[in-house]
Design a protein around this motif. Structure first.
Motif, short mmCIF file in Angstrom:
data_model
loop_
_atom_site.label_atom_id
_atom_site.label_comp_id
_atom_site.label_asym_id
_atom_site.label_seq_id
_atom_site.Cartn_x
_atom_site.Cartn_y
_atom_site.Cartn_z
N ALA A 132 0.82 -1.21 0.00
CA ALA A 132 0.00 0.00 0.00
C ALA A 132 0.85 1.26 0.00
N ASN A 133 2.00 1.22 0.69
CA ASN A 133 2.83 2.41 0.81
C ASN A 133 4.13 2.32 0.01
N GLY A 134 4.32 1.19 -0.70
CA GLY A 134 5.52 1.05 -1.50
C GLY A 134 6.80 0.97 -0.70
N LYS A 135 6.75 0.40 0.50
CA LYS A 135 7.93 0.34 1.37
C LYS A 135 8.62 -1.02 1.23
N HIS A 136 9.91 -1.00 1.49
CA HIS A 136 10.69 -2.24 1.43
C HIS A 136 11.71 -2.21 2.56
N TRP A 137 11.78 -3.31 3.28
CA TRP A 137 12.70 -3.41 4.43
C TRP A 137 13.37 -4.77 4.35
N HIS A 138 14.69 -4.78 4.57
CA HIS A 138 15.46 -6.00 4.35
C HIS A 138 16.46 -6.19 5.49
N ILE A 139 16.42 -7.37 6.11
CA ILE A 139 17.47 -7.79 7.06
C ILE A 139 18.21 -8.94 6.40
N PRO A 140 19.44 -8.72 5.94
CA PRO A 140 20.10 -9.71 5.09
C PRO A 140 20.87 -10.79 5.82
N ASP A 141 21.09 -10.64 7.13
CA ASP A 141 21.97 -11.62 7.77
C ASP A 141 21.57 -11.79 9.23
N ILE A 156 22.60 -10.13 14.27
CA ILE A 156 21.83 -9.65 13.12
C ILE A 156 22.63 -8.58 12.39
N GLY A 157 22.75 -8.74 11.10
CA GLY A 157 23.35 -7.71 10.25
C GLY A 157 22.27 -7.00 9.47
N PHE A 158 22.34 -5.66 9.40
CA PHE A 158 21.29 -4.87 8.76
C PHE A 158 21.72 -4.41 7.38
N ALA A 159 20.73 -4.24 6.51
CA ALA A 159 21.01 -3.98 5.09
C ALA A 159 21.79 -2.69 4.88
N GLU A 160 21.44 -1.63 5.61
CA GLU A 160 22.09 -0.34 5.42
C GLU A 160 23.32 -0.15 6.29
N GLY A 161 23.68 -1.20 7.04
CA GLY A 161 24.86 -1.12 7.89
C GLY A 161 24.52 -1.26 9.35
N PHE A 206 24.80 0.98 13.67
CA PHE A 206 23.47 0.83 13.09
C PHE A 206 23.11 2.10 12.32
N ALA A 207 22.93 1.99 11.01
CA ALA A 207 22.59 3.14 10.18
C ALA A 207 21.11 3.49 10.35
N VAL A 245 9.41 4.78 10.26
CA VAL A 245 9.08 6.13 10.73
C VAL A 245 8.29 6.95 9.73
N THR A 246 8.29 6.55 8.46
CA THR A 246 7.65 7.39 7.45
C THR A 246 6.12 7.38 7.55
N ASP A 247 5.56 6.50 8.35
CA ASP A 247 4.12 6.57 8.61
C ASP A 247 3.78 7.72 9.55
N TYR A 248 4.77 8.24 10.24
CA TYR A 248 4.51 9.24 11.27
C TYR A 248 5.17 10.59 10.95
N VAL A 249 6.35 10.57 10.37
CA VAL A 249 7.04 11.82 10.03
C VAL A 249 7.53 11.76 8.59
N ARG A 250 7.64 12.94 8.00
CA ARG A 250 8.10 13.03 6.62
C ARG A 250 9.62 13.08 6.61
N VAL A 251 10.23 12.10 6.01
CA VAL A 251 11.69 12.02 5.96
C VAL A 251 12.11 11.75 4.52
N LYS A 252 12.89 12.65 3.98
CA LYS A 252 13.45 12.44 2.64
C LYS A 252 14.83 11.82 2.73
N GLN A 253 15.56 12.17 3.77
CA GLN A 253 16.91 11.64 3.97
C GLN A 253 17.18 11.55 5.45
N LEU A 254 17.77 10.44 5.88
CA LEU A 254 18.10 10.26 7.29
C LEU A 254 19.46 9.58 7.39
N ASP A 255 20.45 10.35 7.78
CA ASP A 255 21.81 9.82 7.94
C ASP A 255 22.15 9.76 9.42
N GLY A 256 23.19 8.99 9.72
CA GLY A 256 23.65 8.89 11.10
C GLY A 256 23.71 7.44 11.56
#
Length: 670
Positions: free
Chosen positions: A162-171, A193-198, A223-224, A232-243
């Motif tokens: 419905a929202n076009g979201k994708h989340w991946h835990i690769p390891d 657990i290893g996460f897709a974005e680091g 953890f990226a 979080v995008t269901d609650y706040v508008r985020v175009k980019q989130l680094d850190g």
């Protein structure tokens, strides 16, 4: 006898043959059954590439299993290998013992479409249609022992259609050397657990079944924050989130009373950069939290230290929206967490939680350094841009339920400095607050958008200082302010602005400043903060306005002196009884009066002519003619006719001074 032994041998041989044959065919038969009857087993098509079963050793190995979606084309879950070895003889002693369980290459695809998940049909397949029986609470005699449990390189994919979201835990990797249910052996294990974005999460724990106690240690590294975007995008508008986020936490307690567990450790954020749809929202160099102890059952949070460095944030206000509106997703604002919701009403009562336990929060030390906050107001006639930089805060023993002390230092635009000392209560803030605030060296041009909005006049120069002592006792505000201004310069009233208040700011500042161009003002402000009409800024301008009006009603001579005029005759224009018209000196004085009137459109000048009583109508008309000459000359000099009152007053006696007496006042309504 030989015939008997021969028969026995034949029977034993046949039985052994049957057993061997069964051993040889059980695996392919089981494989074939699973592949052909998967829907009967789990409600979905199942395909197995390889299956080995050893009934003697209790060893089962499954290779290449695929569990399909309802459409029998897409794969819901799969794994490379499942290897299990059990001790079958232990079943005779009511003990289930698995010597090892290894699952390698597990892949699970979770798909959400609205409120429905792609595994719902599996749940429905195993759901019982029978009436629920009363739960048997009798302790079981069975003991279950699991050893060498391993989950190797598992993957989870999550998609929200419905929202076009994708989340991946690769390891995902799990290691449990031993786990016992129903016995008294201690258990331990670990999860990686290893996460897709680091980033990686390591969890190690132990369980003492005899004591019913557990201990858990969790370590998160690198953890990226990009990993949490789908959450979080269901609650706040985020175009980019680094850190990155890191944590080291330890929890221990009883399994039977899990809410009474004790939790402590450290948390850290680094290099945070949050960009919204409208641009940058906030950034952070680093933040560290040292947790002393958290007890969820007691609703107690003891934080030993919080340090924040390099926080940069911006708040903007428009007539129809603010930064908060730009950040929050609409459905989040309208959810049960909104201001008008029942949840919000419950949350406002911080004295108790749903369990009745009062919230206890204490931060032993708070240190904020090198931060900056910018406030932009687009609702004013001129945009207000006010960056506050080099913010440093020191506080100790902060609590929701008692007295607090904090100190803030910051740099203001144009080289000014801010210092705040606060003592007060957070939970019941209307009952008691005490605040000392000092502003020094603030460039007054920074405040010009506000003076334009409230008075219609811009600030062109000046340095501002303020010392304020504010107290709130039982909702009653008592605010004592001392204003220190140097070299204040205010521009002409703007015709394109309808100010909130008609305040003679320019004229009053002329009068207030001393010979050294300084202005010192004492300004008390009082009010009831519970009043629906309460507005601190309006109280400030009302109090300041009343003060300025009172000062600005000084004699016209003071106004002329403030404007740098050397004319000592601004309170009286002398005219001889037999004088016809006006002299050059009279016109010079009128010119100075015109300059005074034009300095502020709220200044009203009254010229009252005093002459001996006219003997006839001709002399009386001469007095009125002179009034008209004065009136016309002032308007020709650019003075608004509403600022001029010229009239003939009472007649003077012989020997009294004749001419025009001059007075001035401030009209609050133009």
């Amino acid at each position: 006898m030989k015939r008997v032994w021969k028969i026995v041998l034949w029977v034993v041989g046949i039985l052994l043959g049957i057993i061997v044959l069964a051993t040889l065919v059980v695996s392919p038969v089981a494989k074939s059954y699973i592949n052909n009857h998967g829907e009967e087993l789990v409600g979905r098509k199942v395909q197995v590439e390889g299956l080995k079963i050893n009934v003697y050793t209790g060893h089962v190995a499954v290779h290449g299993l695929k569990l399909y979606e309802d459409n029998e084309k897409d794969i819901f879950a799969s794994f490379d290998t499942l290897d299990v070895k059990a001790s079958l003889l232990r079943l005779l002693g009511k003990t289930v013992k698995l010597k090892h369980i290894t699952l390698a290459g597990l892949k699970v695809n979770v798909i959400q479409n609205g409120e429905t998940f792609n595994f719902q049909s599996i749940i429905d397949h195993f759901a019982s249609d029978s009436t629920q029986e009363e739960k048997d609470t009798t302790p079981s005699d069975w003991v279950m022992k699991f050893y060498n449990i391993r989950l190797s390189h598992a993957q989870i994919h999550y998609r929200d259609m419905a929202n076009g979201k994708h989340w991946h835990i690769p390891d995902i990797n799990l290691r449990v050397p031993g786990f016992v249910l129903g016995g008294e052996e201690a258990s331990e294990g670990g999860l990686n657990i290893g996460f897709a974005e680091g980033g990686r999460l390591n969890i190690d724990g132990g369980y003492d079944s005899k004591q019913g106690s557990y201990n858990l240690t969790a370590k998160m590294e690198g953890f990226a924050l990009k990993n949490i975007l789908p959450l979080v995008t269901d609650y706040v508008r985020v175009k980019q989130l680094d850190g990155t986020f890191a944590a080291r936490l330890k929890a221990e307690g009883s399994i039977d009373e899990i809410m009474k567990s004790h939790i402590g450790g450290t948390l850290a954020l680094k290099g945070v950069n949050w960009v919204g749809e409208q641009g940058p929202v906030a950034s952070l160099n680093k933040m560290a939290v040292k947790v002393g102890n958290i007890n969820l059952d007691a609703n107690s949070y003891d934080i030993q230290e919080v340090t924040i460095d390099g926080l940069v944030a911006k708040y903007e206000q428009w007539k129809e929206r603010s930064t908060i509106d730009d950040i929050l997703v609409e459905k989040a604002k309208n959810s049960e967490y909104s201001e008008n919701s029942e949840y919000s009403e419950k949350s406002d009562n911080s004295e108790t939680t749903e369990k009745g336990s009062p919230l206890k929060l204490r931060i032993n030390k708070l240190a904020v350094s090198n931060c900056s906050l910018t406030y932009d107001d687009h609702t004013l006639p001129d945009e207000f841009h006010f960056p506050v930089t080099n913010i440093n805060i020191e506080a100790t023993d902060l609590t929701l339920n008692g007295d607090n002390n904090a100190k803030l230092l910051a740099t203001l635009p144009g080289g000014g400095h801010l210092m705040v000392k606060w003592n007060g209560n957070i939970d019941n803030w209307k009952e008691r607050q005490s605040l000392f605030l000092s502003i020094k060296g603030l460039d007054m041009k920074q405040l010009s958008p506000w003076t334009v909005a409230y008075t219609g006049q811009p600030v062109e120069d000046g340095v501002f200082g303020l010392t304020t002592r504010l107290k709130i006792v039982s909702s009653q505000l008592d605010n004592q302010n001392k204003i220190d201004i140097y070299n204040a310069r205010v521009g002409s009233r703007r015709k394109d602005v309808e100010p909130e208040m008609k305040i003679p700011l320019k004229t009053a500042l002329y009068i207030l400043r001393d010979k050294d161009d300084k202005i010192l003002i004492d300004m008390p402000i009082k009010g009831n903060i519970d009043s629906p009409e309460f507005s601190y800024m309006k109280l400030v301008w009302k109090t300041l306005g009343n003060l300025l009006v009172k000062v600005a009603t000084s004699p016209i001579r003071a106004l002329g002196s403030a404007l740098g005029m050397g004319n000592d005759n601004l309170d009286f224009i002398e005219i001889a009884p037999n004088q016809r018209g006006l002299t050059s000196e009279n016109y010079h004085t009128l010119g100075d009066l015109a300059a005074v009137a034009k300095s502020d459109s709220l200044v009203v000048i009254t010229l009252e002519q005093h002459m001996p009583a006219p003997a006839n109508d001709t002399l009386a008309r001469g007095l009125e003619f002179r009034n008209e000459i004065v009136r016309r000359y002032l308007t020709e000099q650019g003075v608004n006719e509403k600022q001029i009152i010229v009239l003939t007053g009472e007649a003077v006696e012989e020997g009294e001074k004749t001419g025009y007496s001059i007075t001035s006042e401030i009209k609050m309504e133009e």
